[in-house]
Design a protein around this motif. Sequence first.
Motif, mmCIF file in Angstrom:
data_model
loop_
_atom_site.group_PDB
_atom_site.id
_atom_site.type_symbol
_atom_site.label_atom_id
_atom_site.label_comp_id
_atom_site.label_asym_id
_atom_site.label_seq_id
_atom_site.Cartn_x
_atom_site.Cartn_y
_atom_site.Cartn_z
ATOM 1 N N ALA A 1 -2.462 0.146 -9.537
ATOM 2 C CA ALA A 1 -3.183 1.401 -9.755
ATOM 3 C C ALA A 1 -3.205 1.773 -11.231
ATOM 4 N N ALA A 2 -2.186 1.325 -11.977
ATOM 5 C CA ALA A 2 -2.136 1.575 -13.416
ATOM 6 C C ALA A 2 -2.919 0.533 -14.209
ATOM 7 N N GLY A 3 -3.494 -0.448 -13.502
ATOM 8 C CA GLY A 3 -4.315 -1.462 -14.159
ATOM 9 C C GLY A 3 -3.557 -2.683 -14.626
ATOM 10 N N CYS A 4 -2.298 -2.831 -14.178
ATOM 11 C CA CYS A 4 -1.513 -3.986 -14.635
ATOM 12 C C CYS A 4 -0.751 -4.626 -13.478
ATOM 13 N N PRO A 5 -1.445 -5.150 -12.496
ATOM 14 C CA PRO A 5 -0.767 -5.779 -11.358
ATOM 15 C C PRO A 5 -0.098 -7.084 -11.765
ATOM 16 N N LEU A 6 1.012 -7.388 -11.104
ATOM 17 C CA LEU A 6 1.733 -8.631 -11.351
ATOM 18 C C LEU A 6 1.589 -9.523 -10.119
ATOM 19 N N LEU A 7 0.633 -10.450 -10.173
ATOM 20 C CA LEU A 7 0.338 -11.299 -9.018
ATOM 21 C C LEU A 7 1.554 -12.102 -8.573
ATOM 22 N N MET A 8 2.404 -12.519 -9.513
ATOM 23 C CA MET A 8 3.553 -13.335 -9.141
ATOM 24 C C MET A 8 4.570 -12.578 -8.296
ATOM 25 N N MET A 9 4.445 -11.254 -8.209
ATOM 26 C CA MET A 9 5.296 -10.501 -7.291
ATOM 27 C C MET A 9 5.016 -10.886 -5.844
ATOM 28 N N VAL A 10 3.763 -11.237 -5.571
ATOM 29 C CA VAL A 10 3.405 -11.670 -4.214
ATOM 30 C C VAL A 10 4.155 -12.944 -3.868
ATOM 31 N N VAL A 11 4.345 -13.788 -4.871
ATOM 32 C CA VAL A 11 4.872 -15.136 -4.646
ATOM 33 C C VAL A 11 6.382 -15.208 -4.793
ATOM 34 N N SER A 12 6.894 -14.788 -5.950
ATOM 35 C CA SER A 12 8.290 -15.056 -6.267
ATOM 36 C C SER A 12 9.282 -14.206 -5.462
ATOM 37 N N PRO A 13 9.319 -12.880 -5.637
ATOM 38 C CA PRO A 13 10.285 -12.117 -4.840
ATOM 39 C C PRO A 13 9.884 -11.934 -3.381
ATOM 40 N N ALA A 14 8.571 -11.864 -3.103
ATOM 41 C CA ALA A 14 8.135 -11.569 -1.736
ATOM 42 C C ALA A 14 8.220 -12.789 -0.826
ATOM 43 N N ILE A 15 7.535 -13.880 -1.189
ATOM 44 C CA ILE A 15 7.551 -15.073 -0.324
ATOM 45 C C ILE A 15 8.845 -15.856 -0.528
ATOM 46 N N CYS A 16 9.042 -16.352 -1.741
ATOM 47 C CA CYS A 16 10.186 -17.236 -1.997
ATOM 48 C C CYS A 16 11.511 -16.497 -1.865
ATOM 49 N N GLY A 17 11.570 -15.285 -2.398
ATOM 50 C CA GLY A 17 12.799 -14.506 -2.290
ATOM 51 C C GLY A 17 13.162 -14.202 -0.855
ATOM 52 N N THR A 18 12.171 -13.838 -0.062
ATOM 53 C CA THR A 18 12.409 -13.523 1.343
ATOM 54 C C THR A 18 12.891 -14.752 2.114
ATOM 55 N N VAL A 19 12.211 -15.879 1.913
ATOM 56 C CA VAL A 19 12.570 -17.103 2.633
ATOM 57 C C VAL A 19 13.989 -17.558 2.275
ATOM 58 N N ILE A 20 14.300 -17.548 0.987
ATOM 59 C CA ILE A 20 15.634 -17.993 0.573
ATOM 60 C C ILE A 20 16.705 -17.011 1.041
ATOM 61 N N ALA A 21 16.422 -15.715 0.969
ATOM 62 C CA ALA A 21 17.397 -14.714 1.425
ATOM 63 C C ALA A 21 17.666 -14.841 2.918
ATOM 64 N N ARG A 22 16.644 -15.191 3.698
ATOM 65 C CA ARG A 22 16.813 -15.279 5.154
ATOM 66 C C ARG A 22 17.335 -16.631 5.622
ATOM 67 N N PHE A 23 16.936 -17.691 4.952
ATOM 68 C CA PHE A 23 17.231 -19.020 5.481
ATOM 69 C C PHE A 23 17.963 -19.948 4.514
ATOM 70 N N GLY A 24 18.098 -19.558 3.266
ATOM 71 C CA GLY A 24 18.704 -20.440 2.281
ATOM 72 C C GLY A 24 20.206 -20.577 2.442
ATOM 73 N N THR A 25 20.746 -21.610 1.835
ATOM 74 C CA THR A 25 22.191 -21.788 1.805
ATOM 75 C C THR A 25 22.795 -20.787 0.824
ATOM 76 N N GLU A 26 24.093 -20.627 0.877
ATOM 77 C CA GLU A 26 24.759 -19.721 -0.047
ATOM 78 C C GLU A 26 24.530 -20.168 -1.491
ATOM 79 N N GLU A 27 24.536 -21.476 -1.718
ATOM 80 C CA GLU A 27 24.298 -21.994 -3.067
ATOM 81 C C GLU A 27 22.884 -21.679 -3.536
ATOM 82 N N GLN A 28 21.896 -21.824 -2.647
ATOM 83 C CA GLN A 28 20.513 -21.505 -3.015
ATOM 84 C C GLN A 28 20.354 -20.024 -3.318
ATOM 85 N N LYS A 29 20.996 -19.186 -2.530
ATOM 86 C CA LYS A 29 20.910 -17.745 -2.765
ATOM 87 C C LYS A 29 21.507 -17.367 -4.117
ATOM 88 N N GLN A 30 22.687 -17.906 -4.408
ATOM 89 C CA GLN A 30 23.346 -17.579 -5.664
ATOM 90 C C GLN A 30 22.572 -18.110 -6.865
#
Length: 375
Positions: free
Chosen positions: A66-95
């Motif tokens: 809305a401020a004119g500066c969206p960060l597309l990688m938020m869709v990918v890095s914390p949302a998709i990859c972060g969610t998958v690793i947080a839910r299914f990753g090993t402790e080493e992957q999470k850390q």
Amino acid sequence: MDTEDHKALREAVSALGKRHGSTYDRETLWSDAGKLGYLGVNLPEAYGGGGGGITELSLVLEELGAAGCPLLMMVVSPAICGTVIARFGTEEQKQHWLPGFADGTRTMAFGITEPDAGSNSHRITTTARRDQDTGGWILTGRKVFISGVDLADATLIVGRTEDARTGTLKPCLFIVPRDAPGFTRHPIDMELHAAEKQFELTLDDVRLPADALVGDEDAGLLQLFAGLNPERIMTAAFAIGMGRHALAKAVEYARDRQVWNTPIGSHQAIAHPLAQAHIDLELARLMMQKAAQLYDAGDDMGAGEAANMAKYAAGEACVKAVDQAVHTLGGNGLTREFGLARLITAARVARIAPVSREMILNYVSHQTLGLPKSY
């Protein structure tokens, strides 16, 4: 509706976005958002995150848009990859990954789409086979329209492994470092104004260690859709933010621009379409919030339906809002000064990716209404 905490978060993120503005430098904004904790609001507190969910992360992306500066990688890095690793990753992957996702010092791209397997994920041909020498994996295949690979430390690749019992191929997720031998990227020449580039990827016998696999080899679609539902919700946030940005510019112009000593916004031919655009964006936001809350509550099935609906509604609302904003400004809507013309192309992305509106209509007609498939 927003809680008091959500309202405070919106105000803080909005202030950050306005400081950077539509001429923002992506790396600087990403770094600032990470330091302030906005990139990791959905990640577990134990790994440096905010302990919230996709509800909070989608709010951050919407306000930046809305401020004119969206960060597309938020869709990918914390949302998709972060969610998958947080839910299914090993402790080493999470850390290893989650603290960096949270503070913005690490990013990860996501690779699922293939030249011959766009909407049909069952036709993915990127395969992973066991490396008999090391016990690791060997990946072979191609991906296309993968965002921000040049910015990412690694890419979460969707491949398929063979089930030893049935011989059928099942989807699995692998972390591929950006400098892995045999992993090459080629930029796609896009007529799209965006800070993040699109790439075609080639995996030519990319050798990975055993711990490159995220989650259970036999979990299949469960783990994949754990990432795809947040992707749809975040795409909705991206679209709603963009639509709000365009609408705000049009409303400001309609208030100030005078013809025959009358603001053009006083004419219903101008005012009503802008009001309709606002209504459509607000309705889409409500569905996005519903989808995020269902997902955060652990209702993956309910979230799947709502996430698709939210993405559909937001894409349609965004395209209409941008179109009406450009039309309101007339010739000025196509000038670089007002920054709306570049949104014409960008807005259509929300109709196309990560899944087309037609495939969402298929999903709703089959899964929700129970109508038969044509394919």
